[in-house]
Scaffold this active site. Structure first.
Site, PDB file in Angstrom:
ATOM      1  N   TYR A  70       0.853  -1.190   0.000  1.00 36.67           N
ATOM      2  CA  TYR A  70       0.000   0.000   0.000  1.00 36.67           C
ATOM      3  C   TYR A  70       0.888   1.239   0.000  1.00 36.67           C
ATOM      4  O   TYR A  70       1.542   1.548   1.008  1.00 36.67           O
ATOM      5  CB  TYR A  70      -0.899   0.037   1.233  1.00 36.67           C
ATOM      6  CG  TYR A  70      -1.961  -1.048   1.310  1.00 36.67           C
ATOM      7  CD1 TYR A  70      -2.243  -1.871   0.234  1.00 36.67           C
ATOM      8  CD2 TYR A  70      -2.683  -1.234   2.480  1.00 36.67           C
ATOM      9  CE1 TYR A  70      -3.218  -2.851   0.318  1.00 36.67           C
ATOM     10  CE2 TYR A  70      -3.663  -2.209   2.572  1.00 36.67           C
ATOM     11  CZ  TYR A  70      -3.924  -3.024   1.492  1.00 36.67           C
ATOM     12  OH  TYR A  70      -4.897  -3.994   1.584  1.00 36.67           O
ATOM     13  N   ARG A 126     -16.124   0.064  -1.533  1.00 37.52           N
ATOM     14  CA  ARG A 126     -15.284   1.195  -1.922  1.00 37.52           C
ATOM     15  C   ARG A 126     -16.062   2.500  -2.015  1.00 37.52           C
ATOM     16  O   ARG A 126     -15.825   3.323  -2.876  1.00 37.52           O
ATOM     17  CB  ARG A 126     -14.580   0.881  -3.244  1.00 37.52           C
ATOM     18  CG  ARG A 126     -13.681  -0.339  -3.132  1.00 37.52           C
ATOM     19  CD  ARG A 126     -13.307  -0.948  -4.466  1.00 37.52           C
ATOM     20  NE  ARG A 126     -12.534  -2.166  -4.236  1.00 37.52           N
ATOM     21  CZ  ARG A 126     -13.068  -3.351  -3.965  1.00 37.52           C
ATOM     22  NH1 ARG A 126     -14.384  -3.482  -3.925  1.00 37.52           N
ATOM     23  NH2 ARG A 126     -12.321  -4.400  -3.738  1.00 37.52           N
TER      24      ARG A 126
END
Length: 335
Positions: A58, A213
């Site tokens: 990430y 999301r």
């Protein structure tokens, strides 16, 4: 509010009923504010959230460094209660491109060494391959994690986005605490084979994408413009007619939320919470405001009438579009 806890599998620790997924603070969803991200992690720990989830890829390590900074600057009593889950194995290039997954034992130990350094911790609580490496048997990857456990660098074996057969093979190699996989009102692929398998084996689920999301958060609008580096700009569920159809589902869900006096996001998270004590939803809040809203789901009680209404508003398979672009779907454990 007292944060309830849930067992992380039959071999793992008790963790908070909600976990904090920190990916959006570093990657894939547009720009994030570093100070606000750290403040959000602190607020989550202060509210009783103990499970922090990250991946070493990430932001190419940025997210682990961010969590490390947040833990170092948190009060000692909160820092000691935190449990960190790390995904590893995704390969990226300098320009951010994806180039596969590496589950070789030597790579597992290498990835762990760097994660421990970036996080500033002496062990990782749950360690998991982010996606199955098609060239390396899962037994070899899990065996390497088991060796890290023997040496005290890792506490528990986790899995991520694998199918039922792989779960069984992994569990036959070493005790598996938890499977991380997408699960939400509009992503219910685990219910057919994966969830029965984890329950048979005493493996918990940490559910990511519980708001798909942001799609079913109640905050995503039909006219919203996404930056080119935002993952959703390329996600099938956020495109054209798919987006319009999916937001119609959200509108139906909003009516139920309004009748209960709660937000759409709270209804969606509460639904995942209602699926069983072995499921821990990860909320991807990037700000304290969104965190507060997500935590409010813990106070939402869904009765049988509510659950029936939700199922009618958003039945299984109702979403339009895959949850990832076509080329990525082959790596996933559930459709």
């Amino acid at each position: 509010m007292t944060m309830p806890t849930r067992p992380l599998g039959t071999t793992g620790p008790q963790v908070s009923a909600l976990g904090l997924g920190c990916m959006g603070m570093s990657a894939l969803y547009g720009d994030a504010d570093r100070a606000e991200s750290i403040a959000t992690i602190h607020a989550a720990l202060d509210a009783g959230v103990t499970l922090l989830d990250t991946g070493d890829f990430y932001g190419m390590g940025h997210n682990e460094l961010l969590i490390g900074e947040a833990l170092r600057s948190a009060p000692a009593e909160l820092r000691e209660k935190a449990r960190v889950s790390v995904k590893f194995g995704a390969l990226r290039g300098p320009d951010g491109e994806w180039s596969g997954f590496d589950g070789r034992p030597a790579a597992v130990k290498n990835f762990a060494a760097y994660s421990l350094q970036r996080l500033g911790v002496d062990h990782i609580d749950v360690y998991r391959l982010s996606r199955l490496d098609p060239d390396v048997p899962i037994e070899e990857t899990v065996g390497a994690i088991a060796e890290l456990i023997e040496k005290g660098h890792v506490r528990h074996v986790g899995l991520s986005e694998v199918r039922a057969e792989t779960i069984r093979r992994a569990a036959a190699t070493a005790p598996v605490t938890d499977l991380q996989i997408e699960y939400s009102l509009i992503s219910r692929g685990i219910e057919e084979a994966i969830l029965p398998t984890t329950r048979e084996l005493g493996i918990s689920i940490t559910a990511y994408g519980v708001l798909s999301r942001g799609l079913i958060s109640g905050h995503f609008t039909r006219d919203r413009q996404l930056a080119a580096h935002d993952f959703r700009a390329h996600s099938p569920r956020f495109q054209g007619d798919n987006l319009r159809h999916n937001l119609d589902l959200v509108d139906a869900l909003r009516k139920i939320a309004e009748r209960k006096g709660v937000s759409v996001a709270q209804i969606a998270i509460a639904w995942v919470l209602s699926r069983g004590e072995d499921i821990v939803p990860l909320v991807g809040a990037r700000t304290r405001e969104r965190l507060t809203e997500s935590l409010g789901a813990l106070d939402v009680t869904l009765g049988e009438a509510d659950l029936t209404a939700i199922e009618e508003a958003v039945p299984p398979g109702a979403a339009a579009g895959d949850r990832y672009p076509t080329q990525q779907m082959a790596h996933l454990g559930s459709e």
